[in-house]
Design an enzyme around this catalytic site. Structure first.
Site, PDB file in Angstrom:
ATOM      1  N   ARG A 191       3.953   2.850  -1.164  1.00  0.00           N
ATOM      2  CA  ARG A 191       4.405   4.100  -1.817  1.00  0.00           C
ATOM      3  C   ARG A 191       3.416   4.314  -2.931  1.00  0.00           C
ATOM      4  O   ARG A 191       3.393   3.604  -3.923  1.00  0.00           O
ATOM      5  CB  ARG A 191       5.840   3.925  -2.354  1.00  0.00           C
ATOM      6  CG  ARG A 191       6.336   5.102  -3.194  1.00  0.00           C
ATOM      7  CD  ARG A 191       6.466   6.365  -2.353  1.00  0.00           C
ATOM      8  NE  ARG A 191       7.059   7.444  -3.149  1.00  0.00           N
ATOM      9  CZ  ARG A 191       6.364   8.381  -3.798  1.00  0.00           C
ATOM     10  NH1 ARG A 191       5.023   8.366  -3.750  1.00  0.00           N
ATOM     11  NH2 ARG A 191       6.966   9.315  -4.477  1.00  0.00           N
ATOM     12  N   HIS A 242       2.129   6.545  -8.597  1.00  0.00           N
ATOM     13  CA  HIS A 242       2.747   7.812  -8.981  1.00  0.00           C
ATOM     14  C   HIS A 242       3.576   7.618 -10.240  1.00  0.00           C
ATOM     15  O   HIS A 242       3.745   6.508 -10.726  1.00  0.00           O
ATOM     16  CB  HIS A 242       3.641   8.326  -7.845  1.00  0.00           C
ATOM     17  CG  HIS A 242       4.836   7.465  -7.573  1.00  0.00           C
ATOM     18  ND1 HIS A 242       4.763   6.252  -6.911  1.00  0.00           N
ATOM     19  CD2 HIS A 242       6.160   7.617  -7.889  1.00  0.00           C
ATOM     20  CE1 HIS A 242       5.956   5.707  -6.816  1.00  0.00           C
ATOM     21  NE2 HIS A 242       6.831   6.515  -7.411  1.00  0.00           N
ATOM     22  N   HIS A 250       7.145   9.792 -12.445  1.00  0.00           N
ATOM     23  CA  HIS A 250       8.180  10.824 -12.400  1.00  0.00           C
ATOM     24  C   HIS A 250       8.509  11.314 -13.811  1.00  0.00           C
ATOM     25  O   HIS A 250       8.330  10.601 -14.786  1.00  0.00           O
ATOM     26  CB  HIS A 250       9.494  10.281 -11.815  1.00  0.00           C
ATOM     27  CG  HIS A 250       9.362   9.489 -10.560  1.00  0.00           C
ATOM     28  ND1 HIS A 250       9.258  10.072  -9.329  1.00  0.00           N
ATOM     29  CD2 HIS A 250       9.341   8.152 -10.345  1.00  0.00           C
ATOM     30  CE1 HIS A 250       9.179   9.125  -8.405  1.00  0.00           C
ATOM     31  NE2 HIS A 250       9.221   7.954  -8.999  1.00  0.00           N
ATOM     32  N   GLU A 256      13.367   5.788 -13.037  1.00  0.00           N
ATOM     33  CA  GLU A 256      13.637   5.287 -11.684  1.00  0.00           C
ATOM     34  C   GLU A 256      14.278   3.909 -11.752  1.00  0.00           C
ATOM     35  O   GLU A 256      13.714   2.974 -12.315  1.00  0.00           O
ATOM     36  CB  GLU A 256      12.333   5.207 -10.887  1.00  0.00           C
ATOM     37  CG  GLU A 256      12.480   4.567  -9.505  1.00  0.00           C
ATOM     38  CD  GLU A 256      11.145   4.473  -8.787  1.00  0.00           C
ATOM     39  OE1 GLU A 256      10.500   5.521  -8.603  1.00  0.00           O
ATOM     40  OE2 GLU A 256      10.730   3.348  -8.418  1.00  0.00           O
ATOM     41  N   HIS A 311       3.541   3.768 -11.579  1.00  0.00           N
ATOM     42  CA  HIS A 311       3.867   2.544 -10.858  1.00  0.00           C
ATOM     43  C   HIS A 311       3.545   2.695  -9.378  1.00  0.00           C
ATOM     44  O   HIS A 311       3.216   3.794  -8.905  1.00  0.00           O
ATOM     45  CB  HIS A 311       5.345   2.189 -11.048  1.00  0.00           C
ATOM     46  CG  HIS A 311       6.302   3.285 -10.667  1.00  0.00           C
ATOM     47  ND1 HIS A 311       6.567   4.359 -11.483  1.00  0.00           N
ATOM     48  CD2 HIS A 311       7.052   3.475  -9.550  1.00  0.00           C
ATOM     49  CE1 HIS A 311       7.451   5.158 -10.899  1.00  0.00           C
ATOM     50  NE2 HIS A 311       7.750   4.646  -9.715  1.00  0.00           N
ATOM     51  N   GLU A 314      12.239  13.956  -4.561  1.00  0.00           N
ATOM     52  CA  GLU A 314      11.209  12.980  -4.224  1.00  0.00           C
ATOM     53  C   GLU A 314       9.895  13.665  -3.891  1.00  0.00           C
ATOM     54  O   GLU A 314       8.821  13.067  -4.009  1.00  0.00           O
ATOM     55  CB  GLU A 314      11.691  12.138  -3.028  1.00  0.00           C
ATOM     56  CG  GLU A 314      10.727  11.081  -2.549  1.00  0.00           C
ATOM     57  CD  GLU A 314      10.445   9.989  -3.576  1.00  0.00           C
ATOM     58  OE1 GLU A 314       9.461   9.253  -3.390  1.00  0.00           O
ATOM     59  OE2 GLU A 314      11.212   9.877  -4.564  1.00  0.00           O
TER      60      GLU A 314
END
Length: 402
Positions: A111, A114, A116, A120, A159, A184
């Site tokens: 993943r 990125h 946010h 999270e 992360h 998402e």
């Protein structure tokens, strides 16, 4: 659920639709002449999954919002190396405080790097993964997490997550975000940012010739196959040192609150200091056991059911109450301060998570409230005999035996 019980439930739902009175919840509901048969189109298999929507118990009353969503009904985003599906305010409109994402990564799949706007929080459902991050001071973090482990990345902290080789070929996990409007698809991805920045600017920023950037992706990667990671020690990059508060936590290593009906593990900022905006409890109920009648004074409750089957009735004041059945993979929701219970209605343990947008976990017990209020006053309200009230325990017991 066994084939026999599934057929029985479908038959029961069909009986209701044909105008036959049905005792929802066994002896708890009495025969009732209310209602009538359904004359129009029907979906018997769907009715069997939601018997209390078709024929609610007599204690249900009034109009309550939907408090259930199944990840089985969420759109699956398929990628080369994994998938993701989400439950947000768009799928479950009452879920304003929190949103969830269920994600699967095959071994070595990434993943991508990125961040946010939202914090999270994560629970590892199966398998193993490696997580990495840095903070604004250039301090670094890397850890390998397995089943029952948590991680928490504050808003804005960049992360990554990578699946590791395991008995299930990678990992599957639940992500919870402290905003119901989260998407998402709206995360800040390193590949997406670089694809939309002029190459000469990137080269100047990195101190590299533009020729070194020829292989940059032209669009986001999101989930993609990556190189097999080496030993964890090699991915601990040093920088300005380790982050002062670890971003991971071993939830299953906590000693639980035990009772004859099951266990509860509570993880909030008191034991996982990094988790500043989300508190959680992992609850396991034995068959017939009850997560006692209670409410939470510090926020909405977002639930995720890991295994088993259970039932919850939510009391919303103004004589409003509504009952829902839940199974593994379902999301439940309890709006702020509403009274509720959860009962294991199956033959196997019921395991679920409770999450709150709060640094600390808090609940209030109906039974303890009654035990610690002048007993003459409690008797006047309930008309329960005084000896029974005098015998109520004053200690809170979050799980009660069946």
């Amino acid at each position: 659920m066994t084939d026999v019980s599934r057929r029985s439930l479908i038959a029961a739902a069909g009986g209701v639709a044909s105008g036959i009175a049905w005792k929802a919840g066994g002896a708890r509901a009495a025969e009732s002449p209310k209602g009538a048969d359904i004359l129009g189109p029907r979906n018997p298999s769907r009715e069997a999954q939601e018997p209390f929507t078709l024929h609610p118990p007599q204690t249900d009353h009034g109009t309550m919002p939907n408090l259930k969503w199944s990840f089985a009904d969420s759109h699956m985003r398929l990628e080369d190396g994994g998938w993701a599906r989400q439950t947000t305010i768009r799928e479950l409109p009452i879920s304003k405080a929190m949103a969830g994402v269920n994600m699967r990564l095959k071994a070595n799949a990434v993943r991508e790097m990125h961040w946010h706007k939202e914090a999270e929080w994560a629970y590892m459902i199966k398998g193993r993964a490696r997580i990495t991050a840095i903070d604004p001071a250039g301090r670094t973090f890397a850890d390998d997490v397995g089943e029952g482990d948590l991680w928490y990345f504050p808003s804005g902290i960049p992360h990554s997550i990578q699946g590791l080789e395991s008995e299930i070929d990678g990992c599957e996990f639940l992500l919870v975000f402290d905003d119901g409007g989260f998407s998402e698809d709206s995360t800040f991805l390193i590949s997406d940012w670089l694809a939309h920045t002029p190459r000469d600017v990137i080269a100047k920023n990195l101190g590299l010739p533009e020729s070194a950037l020829a292989g940059l992706p032209e669009k986001e990667l999101y989930i993609f196959p990556g190189p097999k990671p080496g030993p964890l020690a090699e991915d601990r990059m040093g920088g300005a040192g380790p982050v002062p508060q670890k971003f991971s936590h071993r939830m299953l290593a906590q000693e639980p609150i035990r009772s004859r009906g099951g266990t509860v593990r509570i993880t909030d900022s008191s034991v996982f200091p990094a988790s500043a905006t989300i508190a959680a409890a992992l609850v396991e109920l034995e068959p017939g056991a009850l997560r006692e009648l209670h409410w939470h004074p510090n926020g909405d409750e977002w639930q995720y059911y890991l295994s088993g089957q259970g039932r919850m009735t939510v009391f919303g004041s103004e004589s409003k109450a509504r009952t829902f059945d839940y199974r593994g993979g379902d999301v439940g929701y309890v709006p702020f301060a509403m009274g509720h219970y959860i009962e294991n209605t199956g033959t196997e343990p019921l395991v679920f998570l409770e999450m709150f947008k709060s640094p600390r976990y808090a609940d209030l017990s109906l039974r303890q409230w009654m035990a610690l209020t002048p007993h003459a006053l409690v008797q006047a309200h309930t008309r329960i005999d005084r000896a029974s009230i005098d015998g109520l325990p004053t200690e809170k017991s979050p799980v009660l035996p069946g």
